[in-house]
Design an enzyme around this catalytic site. Structure first.
Site, PDB file in Angstrom:
ATOM      1  CG  ASP A  35      -0.410  -2.967   6.649  1.00  0.00           C
ATOM      2  OD1 ASP A  35      -1.495  -3.371   7.108  1.00  0.00           O
ATOM      3  OD2 ASP A  35      -0.261  -1.853   6.107  1.00  0.00           O
ATOM      4  CE1 TYR A  65      -9.399   1.858   6.907  1.00  0.00           C
ATOM      5  CE2 TYR A  65      -8.707   2.975   8.917  1.00  0.00           C
ATOM      6  CZ  TYR A  65      -8.448   2.573   7.630  1.00  0.00           C
ATOM      7  OH  TYR A  65      -7.243   2.872   7.049  1.00  0.00           O
ATOM      8  CE  LYS A  66      -7.878  -1.283   4.800  1.00  0.00           C
ATOM      9  NZ  LYS A  66      -8.364  -0.364   3.787  1.00  0.00           N
ATOM     10  CG  PHE A  86      -1.985   1.014   1.167  1.00  0.00           C
ATOM     11  CD1 PHE A  86      -3.111   0.816   0.377  1.00  0.00           C
ATOM     12  CD2 PHE A  86      -1.884   2.191   1.881  1.00  0.00           C
ATOM     13  CE1 PHE A  86      -4.105   1.762   0.304  1.00  0.00           C
ATOM     14  CE2 PHE A  86      -2.883   3.151   1.817  1.00  0.00           C
ATOM     15  CZ  PHE A  86      -3.995   2.934   1.025  1.00  0.00           C
ATOM     16  NE  ARG A 109     -10.014  -2.241  -3.408  1.00  0.00           N
ATOM     17  CZ  ARG A 109      -9.534  -1.804  -2.256  1.00  0.00           C
ATOM     18  NH1 ARG A 109      -8.393  -2.301  -1.785  1.00  0.00           N
ATOM     19  NH2 ARG A 109     -10.169  -0.885  -1.553  1.00  0.00           N
TER      20      ARG A 109
END
Ligand SMILES: Cc1ncc(COP(=O)(O)O)c(C=O)c1O
Length: 397
Positions: A184, A209-210, A113, A356
């Site tokens: 990560d 938050y995912k 990322f 996605r």
């Protein structure tokens, strides 16, 4: 066996919406609004400053951190919440580099990322003195590990393609060469079983938050292996990571264990939402989640490949090598995603051409996948995406 109909009933999803974007922002747990209301009205409103003690706001980063720790295979009391994931990446990397002072290279992959790479660049620039970031293709990581590498910094599951690294094997190889590891878990925590202790990871970080459904801006978490917890030196040496914050000592002394990775005031309202979300996780077994997620992903791949020949699979076909998302490449992918959203099937787009779709068994079932496939097939077959209104890029894609 996890009762996925029961977990689905715990979320407040808009009627008729199929939400395949839980890898970006998880949906609202029904209990979150009431939980936040209680924190606002009964705790903040009535207790005011005494809430830090009476409602144990100060203890929440560790107690909720522990609940997340159970999902990622951490030893008890070795995960703490706070800040954003970018900050936690910086913090873990800075400490990891200090543990390997004779080496200057941070190794990562080109699929990582961007924020992780940007944070590394910024940190290495500050350190100066020959430090550098080396990035190679994800498949080339193992061969690129060397006795000159200080830190291996990887995201286990690729945010674009869903490709999954072998955390245990890469960590073991890194350790043989004297390399410290930072993982990560943004696209792993709550998506699949993770075993940070079993893999021997030195540091792990992730967001809530995912797949953990804490809501926009929910705090990140950090794990430090027990063997380092009392020796690691925090670069972001904020007062709440001090051994005695309320002694207001002008000199910094790190707290015992994972508490030293705290920085400043924790986000109490966000943590209230996260607590409500973690109650749903108490109803689920992450191994059941994994089996069902692979089943849903496979169903989606078969359906899309059978009906949309223009779309190219960008994710590994083998479920064991994937996270909990499936991606397809298409030049006009942004417009296709907008056309899908207009019909209540929500995925997202990552430049330059990746669409996605994440499959989160806590609230997505086979019937949702079937409807997502038929909607996508209809949009592709009739070129419904080919309209100006679907092509104007918004600030967030
Ligand atoms: C793998 C990964 N790392 C880091 C981040 C950055 O997280 P934050 O915005 O919380 O700092 C994200 C955000 O989506 C991510 O997916």
């Amino acid at each position: 066996m996890t009762d996925f109909a029961a977990t689905k009933a715990m979320f407040d999803l808009p009627e008729g919406m199929i939400y395949l974007d839980g890898n970006s922002l998880g949906p609202l747990p029904k209990a979150a609004a009431e939980r936040i209301r209680r924190t606002v009205t009964d705790e903040w409103g009535k207790l005011l400053i005494t809430g830090w003690n009476k409602a144990d706001w100060m203890g929440l980063p560790a107690t909720i951190g522990d609940r997340i720790g159970r999902l990622i295979g951490a030893e008890p009391a070795h995960v703490v919440l706070g800040d954003t994931l970018s900050i936690k990446v910086y913090q873990a990397l800075a400490s990891a580099l200090e543990m390997n002072p004779s080496r200057k290279i941070v190794l990562s992959d080109t699929g990582n990322f961007p924020s992780d790479l940007y944070m590394a660049e910024g940190l290495l620039r500050t350190l100066g003195d020959g430090y550098c970031l080396q990035t190679v293709a994800p498949e080339a990581i193992e061969a690129a590990l060397s006795v000159d590498t200080a830190v291996l910094m990887l995201t286990e599951v690729d945010y674009r393609t869903g490709r999954k690294h072998d955390m245990a094997a890469l960590t073991a190889r890194a350790h043989e060469l004297g390399i410290v590891t930072v993982w990560d878990l943004a696209h792993s925590a709550g998506a699949l079983p993770v075993d940070v202790a079993g893999a021997g990871a030195d540091f792990a970080v992730g967001c809530t938050y995912k797949y953990l459904n804490s809501g926009p801006g929910g705090p990140a978490f950090i794990y430090v292996a027990p063997r380092h917890a009392n020796t690691v030196r925090p670069a972001l040496s904020g007062w709440l990571g001090h051994e005695a914050p309320f002694a207001f000592d002008p000199g910094y002394r790190p707290a015992k264990g994972i508490e030293r990775m705290r920085v400043g005031t924790p986000p109490v309202l966000q943590m209230a939402a996260l607590e409500a979300a973690m109650d749903i996780w108490d109803m689920a077994d992450i191994h059941d989640v994994r089996v069902q997620s692979i089943r849903l992903c496979d169903q989606f791949i078969a359906g899309v490949e059978g009906n949309c020949p223009e779309l190219a699979l960008a994710s590994p076909r083998d479920g064991d090598r994937r996270g909990s998302q499936v991606s397809f490449r298409f030049k006009e992918g942004y417009a296709v995603i907008q056309a899908l959203i207009a019909r209540d099937v929500v995925g997202d787009f990552r430049a330059p051409d990746v669409m996605r779709f994440s499959f989160t068994p806590l609230y997505i079932d086979e019937a949702d996948v079937a409807r997502a496939v038929s909607t996508l097939a209809d949009i592709m077959q009739h070129r419904f995406w080919d309209q100006g209104k679907f092509k104007t890029r918004a600030r967030v894609t």
